[in-house]
Design a protein around this motif. Structure first.
Motif, mmCIF file in Angstrom:
data_model
loop_
_atom_site.group_PDB
_atom_site.id
_atom_site.type_symbol
_atom_site.label_atom_id
_atom_site.label_comp_id
_atom_site.label_asym_id
_atom_site.label_seq_id
_atom_site.Cartn_x
_atom_site.Cartn_y
_atom_site.Cartn_z
ATOM 1 N N SER A 203 34.324 46.885 51.268
ATOM 2 C CA SER A 203 35.377 46.416 50.356
ATOM 3 C C SER A 203 34.779 45.937 49.033
ATOM 4 C CB SER A 203 36.166 45.270 51.002
ATOM 5 O OG SER A 203 36.773 45.709 52.191
ATOM 6 N N SER A 204 33.602 45.313 49.124
ATOM 7 C CA SER A 204 32.924 44.833 47.918
ATOM 8 C C SER A 204 32.577 46.004 46.994
ATOM 9 C CB SER A 204 31.662 44.065 48.309
ATOM 10 O OG SER A 204 31.037 43.538 47.167
ATOM 11 N N ILE A 205 32.024 47.070 47.576
ATOM 12 C CA ILE A 205 31.681 48.279 46.783
ATOM 13 C C ILE A 205 32.946 48.884 46.161
ATOM 14 C CG2 ILE A 205 30.880 50.691 46.998
ATOM 15 C CD1 ILE A 205 28.743 49.597 49.012
ATOM 16 N N ALA A 206 34.045 48.893 46.929
ATOM 17 C CA ALA A 206 35.313 49.448 46.418
ATOM 18 C C ALA A 206 35.779 48.673 45.180
ATOM 19 C CB ALA A 206 36.379 49.397 47.504
ATOM 20 N N ASP A 207 35.640 47.331 45.212
ATOM 21 C CA ASP A 207 36.034 46.510 44.058
ATOM 22 C C ASP A 207 35.164 46.806 42.840
ATOM 23 O OD1 ASP A 207 38.214 45.268 45.127
ATOM 24 O OD2 ASP A 207 37.202 43.390 45.620
ATOM 25 N N ILE A 208 33.855 46.922 43.077
ATOM 26 C CA ILE A 208 32.940 47.199 41.958
ATOM 27 C C ILE A 208 33.242 48.568 41.346
ATOM 28 C CG2 ILE A 208 30.510 47.718 41.393
ATOM 29 C CD1 ILE A 208 31.102 44.746 41.435
ATOM 30 N N LYS A 209 33.546 49.543 42.197
ATOM 31 C CA LYS A 209 33.869 50.884 41.671
ATOM 32 C C LYS A 209 35.155 50.866 40.856
ATOM 33 C CE LYS A 209 31.142 53.731 44.794
ATOM 34 N NZ LYS A 209 31.121 54.649 45.936
ATOM 35 N N SER A 210 36.137 50.071 41.295
ATOM 36 C CA SER A 210 37.390 49.918 40.521
ATOM 37 C C SER A 210 37.095 49.291 39.160
ATOM 38 C CB SER A 210 38.385 49.026 41.269
ATOM 39 O OG SER A 210 38.775 49.625 42.464
ATOM 40 N N LEU A 211 36.229 48.271 39.178
ATOM 41 C CA LEU A 211 35.842 47.581 37.934
ATOM 42 C C LEU A 211 35.161 48.562 36.969
ATOM 43 C CD1 LEU A 211 33.906 44.184 37.829
ATOM 44 C CD2 LEU A 211 33.447 46.008 36.230
ATOM 45 N N LEU A 212 34.254 49.367 37.508
ATOM 46 C CA LEU A 212 33.480 50.286 36.659
ATOM 47 C C LEU A 212 34.336 51.400 36.049
ATOM 48 C CD1 LEU A 212 30.196 50.441 38.765
ATOM 49 C CD2 LEU A 212 30.468 49.388 36.509
ATOM 50 N N LYS A 213 35.511 51.647 36.628
ATOM 51 C CA LYS A 213 36.438 52.606 35.996
ATOM 52 C C LYS A 213 36.952 52.042 34.674
ATOM 53 C CE LYS A 213 38.116 54.793 40.227
ATOM 54 N NZ LYS A 213 39.188 54.769 41.236
ATOM 55 N N THR A 214 37.127 50.702 34.643
ATOM 56 C CA THR A 214 37.600 50.037 33.417
ATOM 57 C C THR A 214 36.441 49.782 32.459
ATOM 58 O OG1 THR A 214 39.283 48.945 34.760
ATOM 59 C CG2 THR A 214 38.938 48.060 32.567
ATOM 60 N N GLU A 215 35.316 49.309 33.011
ATOM 61 C CA GLU A 215 34.151 48.980 32.176
ATOM 62 C C GLU A 215 32.904 49.649 32.754
ATOM 63 O OE1 GLU A 215 33.476 44.855 31.332
ATOM 64 O OE2 GLU A 215 35.499 44.545 30.559
ATOM 65 N N PRO A 216 32.691 50.947 32.460
ATOM 66 C CA PRO A 216 31.575 51.690 33.073
ATOM 67 C C PRO A 216 30.196 51.129 32.756
ATOM 68 C CG PRO A 216 32.955 53.124 31.683
ATOM 69 C CD PRO A 216 33.499 51.753 31.568
ATOM 70 N N LYS A 217 30.073 50.355 31.665
ATOM 71 C CA LYS A 217 28.744 49.848 31.276
ATOM 72 C C LYS A 217 28.565 48.366 31.595
ATOM 73 C CE LYS A 217 28.176 53.276 27.603
ATOM 74 N NZ LYS A 217 28.109 53.517 26.160
ATOM 75 N N ASN A 218 29.413 47.817 32.448
ATOM 76 C CA ASN A 218 29.318 46.401 32.801
ATOM 77 C C ASN A 218 28.025 46.178 33.601
ATOM 78 O OD1 ASN A 218 29.646 43.900 34.366
ATOM 79 N ND2 ASN A 218 31.736 43.899 33.586
ATOM 80 N N THR A 219 27.041 45.552 32.952
ATOM 81 C CA THR A 219 25.696 45.445 33.548
ATOM 82 C C THR A 219 25.691 44.601 34.819
ATOM 83 O OG1 THR A 219 25.271 43.697 31.939
ATOM 84 C CG2 THR A 219 24.327 45.849 31.461
ATOM 85 N N ALA A 220 26.473 43.499 34.821
ATOM 86 C CA ALA A 220 26.512 42.639 36.016
ATOM 87 C C ALA A 220 27.067 43.410 37.208
ATOM 88 C CB ALA A 220 27.373 41.404 35.738
ATOM 89 N N ALA A 221 28.094 44.221 36.957
ATOM 90 C CA ALA A 221 28.703 45.013 38.037
ATOM 91 C C ALA A 221 27.736 46.087 38.535
ATOM 92 C CB ALA A 221 30.001 45.645 37.543
ATOM 93 N N LEU A 222 27.043 46.732 37.617
ATOM 94 C CA LEU A 222 26.075 47.783 37.999
ATOM 95 C C LEU A 222 24.942 47.186 38.841
ATOM 96 C CD1 LEU A 222 25.989 49.708 34.598
ATOM 97 C CD2 LEU A 222 26.805 50.658 36.766
ATOM 98 N N ARG A 223 24.525 45.972 38.455
ATOM 99 C CA ARG A 223 23.459 45.291 39.196
ATOM 100 C C ARG A 223 23.930 44.944 40.616
ATOM 101 N NH1 ARG A 223 22.776 40.666 36.295
ATOM 102 N NH2 ARG A 223 22.219 41.903 34.501
ATOM 103 N N LEU A 224 25.180 44.442 40.703
ATOM 104 C CA LEU A 224 25.721 44.081 42.012
ATOM 105 C C LEU A 224 25.885 45.317 42.898
ATOM 106 C CD1 LEU A 224 26.830 41.869 43.885
ATOM 107 C CD2 LEU A 224 29.050 42.134 42.799
ATOM 108 N N LEU A 225 26.259 46.442 42.284
ATOM 109 C CA LEU A 225 26.417 47.685 43.047
ATOM 110 C C LEU A 225 25.073 48.131 43.638
ATOM 111 C CD1 LEU A 225 28.371 49.910 43.959
ATOM 112 C CD2 LEU A 225 27.847 51.144 41.849
ATOM 113 N N GLN A 226 24.002 47.975 42.841
ATOM 114 C CA GLN A 226 22.645 48.298 43.347
ATOM 115 C C GLN A 226 22.298 47.433 44.552
ATOM 116 O OE1 GLN A 226 20.075 47.759 39.943
ATOM 117 N NE2 GLN A 226 20.109 49.932 39.413
ATOM 118 N N GLU A 227 22.607 46.130 44.442
ATOM 119 C CA GLU A 227 22.324 45.194 45.560
ATOM 120 C C GLU A 227 23.123 45.599 46.804
ATOM 121 O OE1 GLU A 227 23.087 41.136 44.396
ATOM 122 O OE2 GLU A 227 21.913 41.369 42.550
#
Length: 231
Positions: A203-227
Motif C-alpha cells: 500500500s505504501s508503494i501504491a501511494d508513492i506511485k500515485s504521488l509520482l504521477k503528480t510530481e514525478p521529480k519529487n526527490t523525497a518520494a523517489l528516495r522513499l520508493l527506493q527504500e
C-alpha cells in the motif's frame, strides 16, 4: 476585479477571477493569496481548494521549501464578510447575533466564527510544531478539526503522529485528507511513510506511485520508493 472588490470587499467571484488572472500571468504568490482569501469567506469552494494546491506546487518548484516566507500577507477576512455570504440577507433573523456563539449553532454567524476559530487553532498548532511540541500541537489540530475539516489540518496532524510514532493515526489522518483532496501530495507521502512503518509495503508503494504521477521529480518520494523496494 479590483473595481468589483472596491465595491464589495471579499466578493467571491471577483477574488476567484482575479486569482485566475494572476495565475495566467504566472504571478503565483498573488493568486495563492486570493485563493486562500476565498477559502476564508467560504471554505467549501472546490475551485479555491484546487487553486491553492496548484499554486502551492508552482511556488514550491519556483521558490523551494521556504516559499511561504516570500508570500505577501494574506488578509484576514472579518467575520462580518464571511457572514454576509452565509445568511440569506442582511435583514435575516439572527444577522446581528454576536460571533461568539457556539459553532454548532445556526448556519449564520456561528459557522463563520467557527471557521475563523478553527483557523486560529490550526495556526497555534503550526507554531507548536515549529517549537517541537508535537503532542500539544495534536490537541490544537484536533480542536480545529472539530470546527472545520480542512485537508491541511489533517496532514499537519499526521506529521505530528509520525513524529510521535503513532503510525496508525497518521495513516487515518492522511486518508481523511485524501477524501477532501484525492491528489494531495503531502497526504500521499505521509501515508506512505506511516504504512511503511506499519510494514504494509504494498500500500505504501501504491501511494508513492500515485504521488509520482503528480510530481514525478519529487526527490523525497523517489528516495522513499527506493527504500520500499529494498524492504
Amino acid at each position: 476585479c479590483r473595481s468589483a472588490l472596491d465595491l464589495v470587499p471579499f466578493g467571491i467571484k471577483p477574488l476567484l477571477r482575479r486569482a485566475a488572472a494572476y495565475e495566467a500571468l504566472e504571478r503565483y504568490q498573488l493568486a495563492y493569496v486570493d485563493y486562500k482569501t476565498v477559502l476564508q469567506v467560504d471554505c467549501s469552494i472546490q475551485a479555491a481548494h484546487d487553486g491553492v494546491n496548484r499554486m502551492t506546487k508552482a511556488l514550491l518548484e519556483k521558490d523551494g521549501v521556504n516559499w511561504r516566507q516570500k508570500l505577501p500577507p494574506i488578509p484576514t477576512v472579518p467575520v462580518s464578510a464571511q457572514t454576509r455570504w452565509s445568511i440569506p440577507s442582511a435583514g435575516a433573523p439572527g444577522a446581528n447575533t454576536p460571533p461568539a456563539t457556539a459553532p454548532q449553532g445556526g448556519p449564520g454567524e456561528s459557522t463563520a466564527a467557527g471557521t475563523e476559530r478553527a483557523r486560529t487553532l490550526k495556526e497555534e498548532g503550526n507554531e507548536l510544531v515549529k517549537k517541537g511540541n508535537h503532542k500539544k500541537a495534536v490537541e490544537k489540530y484536533s480542536e480545529s478539526l472539530k470546527l472545520n475539516q480542512e485537508c491541511a489540518t489533517y496532514t499537519n496532524r499526521a506529521l505530528c503522529y509520525l513524529t510521535l510514532k503513532q503510525y496508525k493515526e497518521a495513516a487515518q489522518d492522511c486518508t481523511e485528507a485524501l477524501r477532501l483532496d484525492p491528489k494531495n501530495v503531502k497526504a500521499l507521502y505521509r501515508r506512505a511513510q506511516a504504512l511503511k512503518e506499519l510494514k504494509d509495503y504494498k500500500s505504501s508503494i501504491a501511494d508513492i506511485k500515485s504521488l509520482l504521477k503528480t510530481e514525478p521529480k519529487n526527490t523525497a518520494a523517489l528516495r522513499l520508493l527506493q527504500e520500499l523496494n529494498r524492504a
